[in-house]
Structures are given as C-alpha cells and as structure tokens.
Design a protein around this motif. Structure first.
Motif, PDB file in Angstrom:
ATOM      1  N   ILE A   1      12.431  43.968  46.153  1.00  0.00           N
ATOM      2  CA  ILE A   1      11.403  45.709  46.974  1.00  0.00           C
ATOM      3  C   ILE A   1      13.032  46.010  47.481  1.00  0.00           C
ATOM      4  O   ILE A   1      12.530  47.759  46.797  1.00  0.00           O
ATOM      5  N   ALA A   2      14.098  45.782  46.718  1.00  0.00           N
ATOM      6  CA  ALA A   2      15.616  47.019  46.933  1.00  0.00           C
ATOM      7  C   ALA A   2      15.035  47.186  45.251  1.00  0.00           C
ATOM      8  O   ALA A   2      14.801  48.739  45.359  1.00  0.00           O
ATOM      9  N   ALA A   3      14.007  47.216  44.349  1.00  0.00           N
ATOM     10  CA  ALA A   3      13.619  47.781  42.927  1.00  0.00           C
ATOM     11  C   ALA A   3      13.257  48.787  43.136  1.00  0.00           C
ATOM     12  O   ALA A   3      12.696  50.046  42.696  1.00  0.00           O
ATOM     13  N   ALA A   4      12.100  48.722  43.789  1.00  0.00           N
ATOM     14  CA  ALA A   4      11.047  49.581  44.151  1.00  0.00           C
ATOM     15  C   ALA A   4      11.577  50.689  44.470  1.00  0.00           C
ATOM     16  O   ALA A   4      11.217  51.551  44.267  1.00  0.00           O
ATOM     17  N   GLN A   5      12.097  50.010  45.446  1.00  0.00           N
ATOM     18  CA  GLN A   5      12.771  51.580  46.360  1.00  0.00           C
ATOM     19  C   GLN A   5      13.380  52.308  45.608  1.00  0.00           C
ATOM     20  O   GLN A   5      13.448  53.249  45.793  1.00  0.00           O
ATOM     21  N   LYS A   6      14.282  51.806  44.597  1.00  0.00           N
ATOM     22  CA  LYS A   6      15.279  52.966  43.977  1.00  0.00           C
ATOM     23  C   LYS A   6      14.259  53.570  43.422  1.00  0.00           C
ATOM     24  O   LYS A   6      14.330  54.588  42.544  1.00  0.00           O
ATOM     25  N   SER A   7      12.996  52.905  42.690  1.00  0.00           N
ATOM     26  CA  SER A   7      12.479  53.553  41.822  1.00  0.00           C
ATOM     27  C   SER A   7      11.407  54.642  41.911  1.00  0.00           C
ATOM     28  O   SER A   7      10.980  55.451  41.046  1.00  0.00           O
ATOM     29  N   LEU A   8      11.273  54.737  43.719  1.00  0.00           N
ATOM     30  CA  LEU A   8      10.251  55.887  44.586  1.00  0.00           C
ATOM     31  C   LEU A   8      11.101  57.110  43.848  1.00  0.00           C
ATOM     32  O   LEU A   8      12.989  57.361  44.501  1.00  0.00           O
ATOM     33  N   ARG A   9      11.177  57.819  44.152  1.00  0.00           N
ATOM     34  CA  ARG A   9      11.457  59.409  44.109  1.00  0.00           C
ATOM     35  C   ARG A   9      11.137  59.420  45.544  1.00  0.00           C
ATOM     36  O   ARG A   9      10.338  59.255  46.658  1.00  0.00           O
ATOM     37  N   PRO A  10      12.301  61.023  46.166  1.00  0.00           N
ATOM     38  CA  PRO A  10      11.373  60.905  47.445  1.00  0.00           C
ATOM     39  C   PRO A  10      11.087  61.460  48.091  1.00  0.00           C
ATOM     40  O   PRO A  10       9.861  62.007  47.831  1.00  0.00           O
ATOM     41  N   ASP A  11      10.199  60.851  49.116  1.00  0.00           N
ATOM     42  CA  ASP A  11       9.091  61.035  50.013  1.00  0.00           C
ATOM     43  C   ASP A  11       7.876  59.540  49.154  1.00  0.00           C
ATOM     44  O   ASP A  11       6.673  60.155  49.859  1.00  0.00           O
ATOM     45  N   GLY A  12       7.676  58.766  48.387  1.00  0.00           N
ATOM     46  CA  GLY A  12       7.331  58.350  47.787  1.00  0.00           C
ATOM     47  C   GLY A  12       6.823  56.786  48.387  1.00  0.00           C
ATOM     48  O   GLY A  12       7.436  56.777  49.573  1.00  0.00           O
ATOM     49  N   ILE A  13       5.578  56.743  48.299  1.00  0.00           N
ATOM     50  CA  ILE A  13       4.964  55.703  48.512  1.00  0.00           C
ATOM     51  C   ILE A  13       4.530  53.851  48.105  1.00  0.00           C
ATOM     52  O   ILE A  13       4.663  54.750  46.672  1.00  0.00           O
TER      53      ILE A  13
ATOM     54  N   LEU B   1       9.879  47.706  34.524  1.00  0.00           N
ATOM     55  CA  LEU B   1       9.198  49.244  34.987  1.00  0.00           C
ATOM     56  C   LEU B   1      10.520  49.610  36.023  1.00  0.00           C
ATOM     57  O   LEU B   1      11.260  49.920  36.413  1.00  0.00           O
ATOM     58  N   LEU B   2      10.446  48.608  37.185  1.00  0.00           N
ATOM     59  CA  LEU B   2      11.550  48.363  38.496  1.00  0.00           C
ATOM     60  C   LEU B   2      12.965  47.981  38.366  1.00  0.00           C
ATOM     61  O   LEU B   2      12.923  48.872  38.614  1.00  0.00           O
ATOM     62  N   ARG B   3      13.027  46.950  37.224  1.00  0.00           N
ATOM     63  CA  ARG B   3      14.511  46.516  37.562  1.00  0.00           C
ATOM     64  C   ARG B   3      14.773  47.989  36.810  1.00  0.00           C
ATOM     65  O   ARG B   3      15.954  48.739  36.469  1.00  0.00           O
ATOM     66  N   ASP B   4      14.145  48.911  36.086  1.00  0.00           N
ATOM     67  CA  ASP B   4      15.288  50.078  35.186  1.00  0.00           C
ATOM     68  C   ASP B   4      14.398  50.752  35.623  1.00  0.00           C
ATOM     69  O   ASP B   4      15.175  52.318  35.125  1.00  0.00           O
ATOM     70  N   GLY B   5      14.081  51.357  36.807  1.00  0.00           N
ATOM     71  CA  GLY B   5      13.309  52.388  37.474  1.00  0.00           C
ATOM     72  C   GLY B   5      14.711  53.477  38.223  1.00  0.00           C
ATOM     73  O   GLY B   5      15.753  52.663  38.678  1.00  0.00           O
ATOM     74  N   ASP B   6      14.483  54.605  38.196  1.00  0.00           N
ATOM     75  CA  ASP B   6      15.559  55.659  39.301  1.00  0.00           C
ATOM     76  C   ASP B   6      14.922  57.232  39.402  1.00  0.00           C
ATOM     77  O   ASP B   6      14.944  57.668  38.982  1.00  0.00           O
TER      78      ASP B   6
END
Length: 224
Positions: free
Chosen positions: A167-179, A131-136
């Motif tokens: 970490i980069a994949a998780a970062q890409k998967s977050l919405r703006p202001d995500g945690i 899910l992290l690799r595919d997230g946006d």
C-alpha cells in the motif's frame, strides 16, 4: 448446448499453477487446472468494468492522465478505462503471464473489443509490484485486480500488494490527487482499516458481478 473446448494453457510464474483458456461459441472461461470453479468468464464482467469507471471518473479533466492496471485478465477493465478516458490518456497494463497477453491479442480479444489495439494502451510483461516498487508519482490512477482480493488465491506473492508495504509503494507511485482502486471478490473490513492507517480516505463500493442488480456482490475499494 455446445461444450467448452480448451484453446490455451499457461503457467503462472512462481507457484506453477496452470491456467486453462476455454471457449464455447463466443463465450470464454479461464480456470485453474484441476479445479471446477472459474477465475473469469467473458459474460460476467460488471465489477471489472466498475473498477475502471469508478476510478477514472475521479481523474476526468486531468491533463494527459496516466493509468496503471494490475492484471489484464480478459481485457474488460482495460476496455472500460479506455472508454472513460480522453484521447490524451495513456494506460499501462502489467500482466505477469505472457500467454494472457497473447490470448487477448488472439481470439479472446473479441470479448472486450480488442482493447490492446488501442494506441493509448501498452503492456508491461511482469509483476505490477515491480512498477509499484519503482514508482514515484507516476500515475493518476492505479487499478489493482491481480488476485481474488486481499485473501490471495492464485499466487502467494500477490499478498504483498495488499500488505502495508505494498500500500505504501502504491501511495508513493500516485501523483497528487491520484486514486488507488482495488478489486475483491468480497468485503474485508481489515483491509479497509489497513488503507485508512496508511493515511488514505477510503470508500468501499459494492458492485454486482454481472450488471447493476445482477450477479454476485464484489467490492471495489477507492482510496485517495
């Protein structure tokens, strides 16, 4: 005192390590076969609760928040997230081991109050890394508790989640202001710096395993 009885076994994909689910009255334990130590115990979940509450309080007020949890375990992080979130929230739990979901829908579910029965919760059977690799920009909060922390214990493939690429994949998967939040059995300064190098503001929070003031000291990294 009553003895623990084995009520289920499961094999972790990839490594082939076997998990054992044990029960003694209303207490549950999950162990790795061939070892004496516990991975989880249903009476010790303060830091699993904190993983959810510390992160979810950061997204309170977001409309229709979406939360991803990596690792179902005994369901305590999911239960705490659902308790902290409004009725319009949606929480997806990625769980690699199908039997762990079955245990949580069966007798083990009583420990955390059967959170999988909540209509806001759903399960993705598979590696959270997928899910992290595919997230946006899919998630307001990502909560990762898939191993013992940056120093993996149960499965070497879990190390990717704590790597710069993960970490980069998780970062890409977050919405703006995500945690983004990670659970660990202990501190690791190198991981704090790895998150900072990725561009995150980072707060490592020490929490107690049992309840405030009691139990081993675990760490929750909050990154935003």
């Amino acid at each position: 005192m009553a003895r623990f009885n084995e009520i289920g076994t499961a094999t972790i994909p990839g490594k082939g390590t076997q998990l054992r689910l044990l029960q003694r009255n209303d207490e549950f334990s999950i162990k790795i076969a061939g070892t004496t130590g516990e991975l989880m115990n249903s009476r010790i979940h303060g830091s699993e609760d904190a993983l959810a509450t510390l992160a979810c309080e950061r997204i309170n007020g977001q409309p229709e928040p979406r939360v991803l949890i990596g690792g179902l375990g005994m369901g305590f992080t999911l239960a705490a997230a659902l308790s902290a979130l409004a009725e319009d929230a949606r929480v997806t739990v990625a769980e690699l081991v199908p039997e762990v979901e079955a245990w949580n829908r069966g007798p083990l579910g009583a420990a955390a109050g059967y959170p999988l029965n909540d209509s806001r919760a759903s399960v993705h059977l598979g590696d959270v890394a997928e899910l992290l690799r595919d997230g946006d920009g899919d998630w307001d909060a990502i909560l990762l508790d898939v191993d013992n922390g940056p120093e993996g214990l149960t499965r070497k493939e879990n190390n990717w989640i704590y790597s710069p690429a993960g970490i980069a994949a998780a970062q890409k998967s977050l919405r703006p202001d995500g945690i983004l939040a990670y659970w660990s059995a202990g501190p690791e300064h190198a991981f704090t710096e790895r998150l900072r190098r990725a561009g995150f503001a980072v707060e490592p929070v020490t929490v107690r395993a049992l309840r405030p003031g009691k139990g081993a000291r675990h760490v929750i990294w909050l990154a935003w």
